[in-house]
Design a protein around this motif. Structure first.
Motif, PDB file in Angstrom:
ATOM      1  N   ASN A 134       0.874  -1.162   0.000  1.00 35.69           N
ATOM      2  CA  ASN A 134       0.000   0.000   0.000  1.00 35.69           C
ATOM      3  C   ASN A 134       0.917   1.220   0.000  1.00 35.69           C
ATOM      4  O   ASN A 134       1.761   1.361   0.878  1.00 35.69           O
ATOM      5  CB  ASN A 134      -0.899  -0.009   1.232  1.00 35.69           C
ATOM      6  CG  ASN A 134      -1.868   1.144   1.264  1.00 35.69           C
ATOM      7  OD1 ASN A 134      -1.612   2.207   0.723  1.00 35.69           O
ATOM      8  ND2 ASN A 134      -2.987   0.929   1.922  1.00 35.69           N
TER       9      ASN A 134
ATOM     10  N   THR B 284      -2.582  -0.921  -3.032  1.00 34.46           N
ATOM     11  CA  THR B 284      -2.764   0.209  -3.936  1.00 34.46           C
ATOM     12  C   THR B 284      -2.947  -0.335  -5.346  1.00 34.46           C
ATOM     13  O   THR B 284      -2.140  -1.132  -5.818  1.00 34.46           O
ATOM     14  CB  THR B 284      -1.539   1.146  -3.890  1.00 34.46           C
ATOM     15  OG1 THR B 284      -1.377   1.628  -2.549  1.00 34.46           O
ATOM     16  CG2 THR B 284      -1.707   2.324  -4.836  1.00 34.46           C
TER      17      THR B 284
ATOM     18  N   GLU C 266       2.253  -4.076   7.504  1.00 38.05           N
ATOM     19  CA  GLU C 266       0.853  -3.701   7.659  1.00 38.05           C
ATOM     20  C   GLU C 266       0.286  -4.125   9.005  1.00 38.05           C
ATOM     21  O   GLU C 266      -0.523  -3.430   9.594  1.00 38.05           O
ATOM     22  CB  GLU C 266       0.041  -4.302   6.497  1.00 38.05           C
ATOM     23  CG  GLU C 266      -1.361  -3.774   6.368  1.00 38.05           C
ATOM     24  CD  GLU C 266      -2.349  -4.565   7.186  1.00 38.05           C
ATOM     25  OE1 GLU C 266      -3.293  -3.944   7.698  1.00 38.05           O
ATOM     26  OE2 GLU C 266      -2.188  -5.775   7.335  1.00 38.05           O
TER      27      GLU C 266
ATOM     28  N   CYS D 280       0.402  -6.537   2.725  1.00 38.93           N
ATOM     29  CA  CYS D 280      -1.030  -6.204   2.673  1.00 38.93           C
ATOM     30  C   CYS D 280      -1.772  -7.261   1.856  1.00 38.93           C
ATOM     31  O   CYS D 280      -1.219  -7.824   0.926  1.00 38.93           O
ATOM     32  CB  CYS D 280      -1.241  -4.852   1.992  1.00 38.93           C
ATOM     33  SG  CYS D 280      -0.570  -3.464   2.913  1.00 38.93           S
TER      34      CYS D 280
ATOM     35  N   LYS E 100      -7.317  -6.340  -0.473  1.00 39.86           N
ATOM     36  CA  LYS E 100      -8.260  -5.281  -0.095  1.00 39.86           C
ATOM     37  C   LYS E 100      -7.551  -3.982   0.261  1.00 39.86           C
ATOM     38  O   LYS E 100      -8.101  -2.907   0.050  1.00 39.86           O
ATOM     39  CB  LYS E 100      -9.119  -5.724   1.098  1.00 39.86           C
ATOM     40  CG  LYS E 100     -10.094  -6.825   0.775  1.00 39.86           C
ATOM     41  CD  LYS E 100     -10.971  -7.133   1.965  1.00 39.86           C
ATOM     42  CE  LYS E 100     -10.171  -7.916   2.983  1.00 39.86           C
ATOM     43  NZ  LYS E 100     -10.945  -8.390   4.117  1.00 39.86           N
ATOM     44  N   LYS E 101      -6.352  -4.057   0.812  1.00 39.10           N
ATOM     45  CA  LYS E 101      -5.634  -2.861   1.260  1.00 39.10           C
ATOM     46  C   LYS E 101      -4.542  -2.407   0.285  1.00 39.10           C
ATOM     47  O   LYS E 101      -3.904  -1.387   0.506  1.00 39.10           O
ATOM     48  CB  LYS E 101      -5.017  -3.124   2.636  1.00 39.10           C
ATOM     49  CG  LYS E 101      -6.063  -3.335   3.701  1.00 39.10           C
ATOM     50  CD  LYS E 101      -5.426  -3.542   5.054  1.00 39.10           C
ATOM     51  CE  LYS E 101      -6.496  -3.776   6.102  1.00 39.10           C
ATOM     52  NZ  LYS E 101      -5.927  -4.014   7.426  1.00 39.10           N
TER      53      LYS E 101
END
Length: 98
Positions: A13, A42, A69, A36, A39-40
């Motif tokens: 991310n 980038t 994370e 990550c 869903k999280k």
């Protein structure tokens, strides 16, 4: 759509900050969270922007803060340096679910 990560289930991310001087504005990467889930992560609309971001991370790795994370992962990773050489661009392929 594209993401950057070290494997097919371990992504990053990217956190950017708007920078400016007397005449210009630009985004600069200040933090990368790793490990990550999707869903999280980038997301990038095209391959070129993902590669541009990956290159910036590799070129500026000494000025970017890298953080796991998860809180537990971050505690375990203290003192270790994140290996940006393992990062790759992954293409997300839509698949029909029945």
């Amino acid at each position: 759509m594209y993401v950057i990560g070290v494997s097919e289930c371990d992504f990053i991310n990217v956190k950017s900050k708007m920078m400016m001087n007397c005449t210009n504005f630009w985004d600069e990467i200040v933090k990368v969270e790793y490990e990550c889930d999707l869903k999280k992560a980038t997301f990038f609309q095209n391959y070129e922007s993902a590669v541009k971001t990956l290159n910036e991370i590799q070129e500026r790795k000494g000025k970017i803060r890298f953080q796991n994370e998860s809180i537990i992962g971050d505690i375990l990773d203290r003192g270790k340096e994140f290996d940006v050489g393992k990062l790759k661009v992954y293409r997300l392929v839509p698949q029909l679910c029945e």
